[in-house]
Structure formats: C-alpha cells, structure tokens
Design a protein around this motif. Sequence first.
Motif, PDB file in Angstrom:
ATOM      1  N   MET A   1       0.850  -1.168  -0.048  1.00 56.69           N
ATOM      2  CA  MET A   1      -0.190  -0.126   0.255  1.00 56.69           C
ATOM      3  C   MET A   1       0.759   1.107  -0.107  1.00 56.69           C
ATOM      4  O   MET A   1       1.758   1.277   0.860  1.00 56.69           O
ATOM      5  CB  MET A   1      -1.040  -0.196   1.251  1.00 56.69           C
ATOM      6  CG  MET A   1      -1.894   1.164   1.304  1.00 56.69           C
ATOM      7  SD  MET A   1      -2.915   1.286   2.793  1.00 56.69           S
ATOM      8  CE  MET A   1      -4.018  -0.149   2.819  1.00 56.69           C
ATOM      9  N   ASN A   4      -0.480   7.198  -0.803  1.00 62.36           N
ATOM     10  CA  ASN A   4      -1.666   7.733  -1.305  1.00 62.36           C
ATOM     11  C   ASN A   4      -2.938   6.687  -1.230  1.00 62.36           C
ATOM     12  O   ASN A   4      -3.940   7.206  -1.110  1.00 62.36           O
ATOM     13  CB  ASN A   4      -1.428   8.054  -2.929  1.00 62.36           C
ATOM     14  CG  ASN A   4      -0.564   9.031  -3.210  1.00 62.36           C
ATOM     15  OD1 ASN A   4      -0.443  10.037  -2.209  1.00 62.36           O
ATOM     16  ND2 ASN A   4      -0.055   9.304  -4.584  1.00 62.36           N
ATOM     17  N   ASP A   5      -2.494   5.361  -0.977  1.00 67.31           N
ATOM     18  CA  ASP A   5      -3.709   4.603  -0.775  1.00 67.31           C
ATOM     19  C   ASP A   5      -4.041   4.469   0.931  1.00 67.31           C
ATOM     20  O   ASP A   5      -4.961   3.895   1.352  1.00 67.31           O
ATOM     21  CB  ASP A   5      -3.313   3.040  -0.982  1.00 67.31           C
ATOM     22  CG  ASP A   5      -3.002   3.307  -2.616  1.00 67.31           C
ATOM     23  OD1 ASP A   5      -3.649   3.803  -3.355  1.00 67.31           O
ATOM     24  OD2 ASP A   5      -2.143   1.996  -2.856  1.00 67.31           O
ATOM     25  N   THR A   6      -3.243   5.193   1.618  1.00 69.73           N
ATOM     26  CA  THR A   6      -3.759   5.233   2.967  1.00 69.73           C
ATOM     27  C   THR A   6      -4.839   5.716   3.574  1.00 69.73           C
ATOM     28  O   THR A   6      -5.293   6.772   2.778  1.00 69.73           O
ATOM     29  CB  THR A   6      -2.559   5.848   4.080  1.00 69.73           C
ATOM     30  OG1 THR A   6      -1.239   5.293   3.643  1.00 69.73           O
ATOM     31  CG2 THR A   6      -2.656   5.875   5.324  1.00 69.73           C
ATOM     32  N   THR A   7      -5.663   5.108   4.464  1.00 68.15           N
ATOM     33  CA  THR A   7      -6.996   5.661   4.867  1.00 68.15           C
ATOM     34  C   THR A   7      -7.072   5.853   6.103  1.00 68.15           C
ATOM     35  O   THR A   7      -6.187   5.031   6.860  1.00 68.15           O
ATOM     36  CB  THR A   7      -8.060   4.627   4.427  1.00 68.15           C
ATOM     37  OG1 THR A   7      -7.848   3.330   4.796  1.00 68.15           O
ATOM     38  CG2 THR A   7      -8.124   4.719   2.691  1.00 68.15           C
ATOM     39  N   HIS A  45      -9.320   9.603   3.081  1.00 70.55           N
ATOM     40  CA  HIS A  45      -8.224   9.635   2.349  1.00 70.55           C
ATOM     41  C   HIS A  45      -7.244  10.828   2.513  1.00 70.55           C
ATOM     42  O   HIS A  45      -7.778  11.627   3.309  1.00 70.55           O
ATOM     43  CB  HIS A  45      -8.336   9.408   0.822  1.00 70.55           C
ATOM     44  CG  HIS A  45      -9.106   8.022   0.319  1.00 70.55           C
ATOM     45  ND1 HIS A  45      -8.233   7.044   0.281  1.00 70.55           N
ATOM     46  CD2 HIS A  45     -10.442   7.670   0.613  1.00 70.55           C
ATOM     47  CE1 HIS A  45      -9.315   5.949  -0.204  1.00 70.55           C
ATOM     48  NE2 HIS A  45     -10.484   6.447  -0.049  1.00 70.55           N
TER      49      HIS A  45
END
Length: 138
Positions: A1, A4-7, A45
């Motif tokens: 991950m 930018n994919d971190t939530t 996001h």
Amino acid sequence: MTENDTTWTIAAMADDFDVTHRALRHYEHLGLLSPEREGQRRLYHRRERTRLALILRGRRLGFPLEEIATILGMYDDQPGEAGQLRYLLGQIDDRRADLEGRRRDIEDSLQELDKLQQRCTQDLAGLTAATREASGPQ
C-alpha cells in the motif's frame, strides 16, 4: 500500500486532529468532507485530511463554515486554484479589518477602564481620608 492509498477511520481522524466524531460527521453533512463509505464505516483519504486541516485552520481564523465551503469548492471547480487564492486573499483582508476594528474597540475599552479605575481609586482615597478626619484623633 502506498502513502496515497492510506486511509484513516473516523476515530483516527478525530484523534489526529483533536475533534469529535460529531464534528467530522457535521463537516461531511455540509459537504466539506467526503469520506469513502464501506457500509457504515467511513474511510478518509489524504484529500480529506488536507481538507480537514484547512477547515480547522479557517475556523481558528474565525471564518464561518459557509466561507470555508466556498473556498474549498473553488479549488475543485472553476475558477480553480488561482481564483480560490484571489477569493481567499479578499476574505483575509476582510477578516483582518474586522479583527483590527475589534482590537481598536478593546483598546478603547481598556483606556476607559483605566480612567474609571483611577477615578474610583481617587474617590476611595478621598472617602477614606474624610472618614479618618471625621473620626478625629485617636
């Protein structure tokens, strides 16, 4: 991950920004935040984190949520970032003028309080001296 994919969950956002879950849901209701939804779960996001930081900065500076919404909306729509910045500069000028006016009002009030305090102190000293004189030598 990737980064930018971190939530982040609503709990993580609330903790990271020291706000309540209710505040985050309120900002979502107003359209200021748009977290991804997985059933009842909200996933935030990086874009939402940036928007929340801007919302909170605007609130600290005294901007109403309606103005913050306008500013944020201009970034995504026409006139784009340049228009957003021009608008924001105008809002900053207005906010600064308002705060400077309030500061003048506060300074005037403090001067009035100083005068009143001096007069009260003088009056009290006069009353105290008169009371001593009236009671005579002891």
